[in-house]
Scaffold this active site. Structure first.
Site, PDB file in Angstrom:
ATOM      1  N   GLY A  68       1.184  -0.793  -0.048  1.00 39.43           N
ATOM      2  CA  GLY A  68       0.167   0.093  -0.162  1.00 39.43           C
ATOM      3  C   GLY A  68       0.809   1.966  -0.179  1.00 39.43           C
ATOM      4  O   GLY A  68       2.037   1.188  -0.335  1.00 39.43           O
TER       5      GLY A  68
ATOM      6  N   THR B 236      -2.908  -8.513  -4.537  1.00 36.44           N
ATOM      7  CA  THR B 236      -3.271  -8.732  -5.603  1.00 36.44           C
ATOM      8  C   THR B 236      -1.558  -8.151  -6.350  1.00 36.44           C
ATOM      9  O   THR B 236      -1.083  -7.312  -6.399  1.00 36.44           O
ATOM     10  CB  THR B 236      -4.001  -6.664  -6.529  1.00 36.44           C
ATOM     11  OG1 THR B 236      -4.910  -6.492  -5.067  1.00 36.44           O
ATOM     12  CG2 THR B 236      -4.507  -6.501  -7.874  1.00 36.44           C
TER      13      THR B 236
ATOM     14  N   TRP C 129       1.186 -15.416   4.960  1.00 30.74           N
ATOM     15  CA  TRP C 129       2.753 -15.267   4.143  1.00 30.74           C
ATOM     16  C   TRP C 129       3.530 -15.024   5.445  1.00 30.74           C
ATOM     17  O   TRP C 129       4.459 -15.621   5.080  1.00 30.74           O
ATOM     18  CB  TRP C 129       1.813 -13.716   3.871  1.00 30.74           C
ATOM     19  CG  TRP C 129       1.105 -13.331   2.318  1.00 30.74           C
ATOM     20  CD1 TRP C 129       0.108 -12.706   1.689  1.00 30.74           C
ATOM     21  CD2 TRP C 129       2.529 -13.621   1.349  1.00 30.74           C
ATOM     22  NE1 TRP C 129       0.053 -12.869   0.756  1.00 30.74           N
ATOM     23  CE2 TRP C 129       0.656 -13.439   0.109  1.00 30.74           C
ATOM     24  CE3 TRP C 129       3.500 -14.445   0.932  1.00 30.74           C
ATOM     25  CZ2 TRP C 129       1.276 -13.652  -0.842  1.00 30.74           C
ATOM     26  CZ3 TRP C 129       3.348 -14.688  -0.544  1.00 30.74           C
ATOM     27  CH2 TRP C 129       2.484 -14.284  -1.429  1.00 30.74           C
TER      28      TRP C 129
ATOM     29  N   ALA D 134       2.109   9.658   3.538  1.00 36.96           N
ATOM     30  CA  ALA D 134       2.072   9.003   1.919  1.00 36.96           C
ATOM     31  C   ALA D 134       0.638   8.406   1.304  1.00 36.96           C
ATOM     32  O   ALA D 134      -0.355   7.760   2.322  1.00 36.96           O
ATOM     33  CB  ALA D 134       2.876   7.533   1.546  1.00 36.96           C
TER      34      ALA D 134
ATOM     35  N   LYS E 298       3.949   9.286  18.818  1.00 38.17           N
ATOM     36  CA  LYS E 298       2.926   9.319  17.503  1.00 38.17           C
ATOM     37  C   LYS E 298       1.187   8.229  17.226  1.00 38.17           C
ATOM     38  O   LYS E 298       0.494   9.137  16.939  1.00 38.17           O
ATOM     39  CB  LYS E 298       3.946   7.640  16.006  1.00 38.17           C
ATOM     40  CG  LYS E 298       2.894   7.969  14.850  1.00 38.17           C
ATOM     41  CD  LYS E 298       3.206   8.770  14.559  1.00 38.17           C
ATOM     42  CE  LYS E 298       2.636   8.443  12.824  1.00 38.17           C
ATOM     43  NZ  LYS E 298       2.615   7.415  11.814  1.00 38.17           N
TER      44      LYS E 298
ATOM     45  N   ASN F 194      -2.629   9.450  15.859  1.00 38.54           N
ATOM     46  CA  ASN F 194      -3.374   8.931  15.003  1.00 38.54           C
ATOM     47  C   ASN F 194      -4.934   8.844  15.580  1.00 38.54           C
ATOM     48  O   ASN F 194      -5.322   9.044  14.941  1.00 38.54           O
ATOM     49  CB  ASN F 194      -2.596   7.576  14.782  1.00 38.54           C
ATOM     50  CG  ASN F 194      -1.308   7.551  14.509  1.00 38.54           C
ATOM     51  OD1 ASN F 194      -1.766   7.785  13.121  1.00 38.54           O
ATOM     52  ND2 ASN F 194      -0.534   6.660  14.640  1.00 38.54           N
TER      53      ASN F 194
END
Length: 296
Positions: A13, A36, A85, A127, A178, A182
């Site tokens: 991503g 994908t 995975w 990003a 952080k 968030n």
């Protein structure tokens, strides 16, 4: 130090593509795994673009042996789906660098990584995924990692890349700071607005009250953060481009499950554990949970 370590990345991503592109740019192209089979990954940045050749692997059976270093950039809502995975990519000699939000990466990953060392990180760059599946990097990429021996493997992999790496002896405090950033970004979900909303006086005041609540919980959990942190975070959002979004807002707009628990629910959960009142969390968390999971 391993010579020519085998590097994999799960989850191409926005964050994953940025790391893959940084590695590819210096000749350390990782094996990229995802849902994908993209023919390539494209990262756009201020100076141009980086194209990482594919394809993205989509079948864990294609992995024949464990890797030395695995970057994982899937969201916590996708961790169960990544189990196959991780089983294929990891063994007890693997270092897993978790490019995820929150302060609970080690416990979240432990059931999946076959005894591998889990290295949490804090990601400090904006990003975003574009409609054409490319990624737009809107700031200099930087990671903060705990200062431990296992970190050397990540440092070596990212040495000389466009991604800066900082080490922290007090990683707990960095991670909680952080998390506060968030958590307050969750307000963007409730309004459906981007970073420009923090330029409103009423929203900035609400954000400060919420951040002070989060700060009290963070300190109870051992973080060393000053009274100035809430204002610093609000100032940071006010300096962002007004159209800058956040991953949890993108998930809400796309109708995907949101990371409400590890970004916002964690403050409520730890507050209850510490006996700290969290009135704003008690309002915000159910709204985010319902927006994510329904019903209705």
């Amino acid at each position: 130090m391993l010579e020519n370590p085998r590097i994999a990345l799960v989850g191409p991503g926005a964050i994953g593509t940025t790391i893959a592109a940084a590695l590819h740019e210096v000749g350390r192209t990782p094996t990229v795994c995802g849902r994908t089979a993209h023919p390539q990954l494209i990262l756009r940045h201020d100076e141009g673009r980086i194209v990482v050749p594919g394809p993205v692997l989509t079948d864990p059976a294609d992995i024949k042996q464990p890797f030395d270093l695995v970057f994982v950039a899937v969201k916590t809502t996708q961790l169960d789906d990544s189990a196959a995975w991780l089983a294929a990519l990891c063994d007890e000699n693997t270092v897993v660098c978790a490019l995820q939000n929150g302060v609970e990466q080690k416990t979240q990953f432990a059931p999946y990584v076959s005894g591998a060392t889990v290295l949490p990180s804090v990601v400090w760059f904006p990003a975003q995924r574009e409609p054409d599946a490319s990624v737009w990097l809107r700031g200099k990429p930087r990671l903060t990692l705990p200062d431990t021996p296992e970190t050397s493997r990540v440092l070596a992999a990212l040495q000389g890349t466009r991604c800066e790496v900082d080490l922290s002896a007090d990683f707990l405090s960095v991670a909680w700071r952080k998390l506060l950033q968030n958590a307050v970004a969750g307000l963007m979900v409730l309004t459906g607005r981007r970073a420009g909303m923090f330029r409103r006086a009423d929203i900035s005041e609400l954000a400060l009250v919420y951040l002070r609540e989060c700060l009290a919980v963070a300190r109870a959990e051992g973080a060393t953060l000053s009274d100035d942190v809430p204002q610093e975070i609000v100032n940071h959002f006010q300096r962002y481009p007004i159209d800058l979004g956040t991953s949890i807002l993108a998930d809400r707009q796309a109708g995907r499950p949101m990371e409400w628990d590890i970004r916002n629910g964690v403050v409520q959960r730890y507050g209850r554990k510490q006996g700290i009142a969290t009135p704003l969390s008690d309002l915000i968390v159910p709204l985010l949970a319902a927006g994510s999971d329904g019903p209705g």
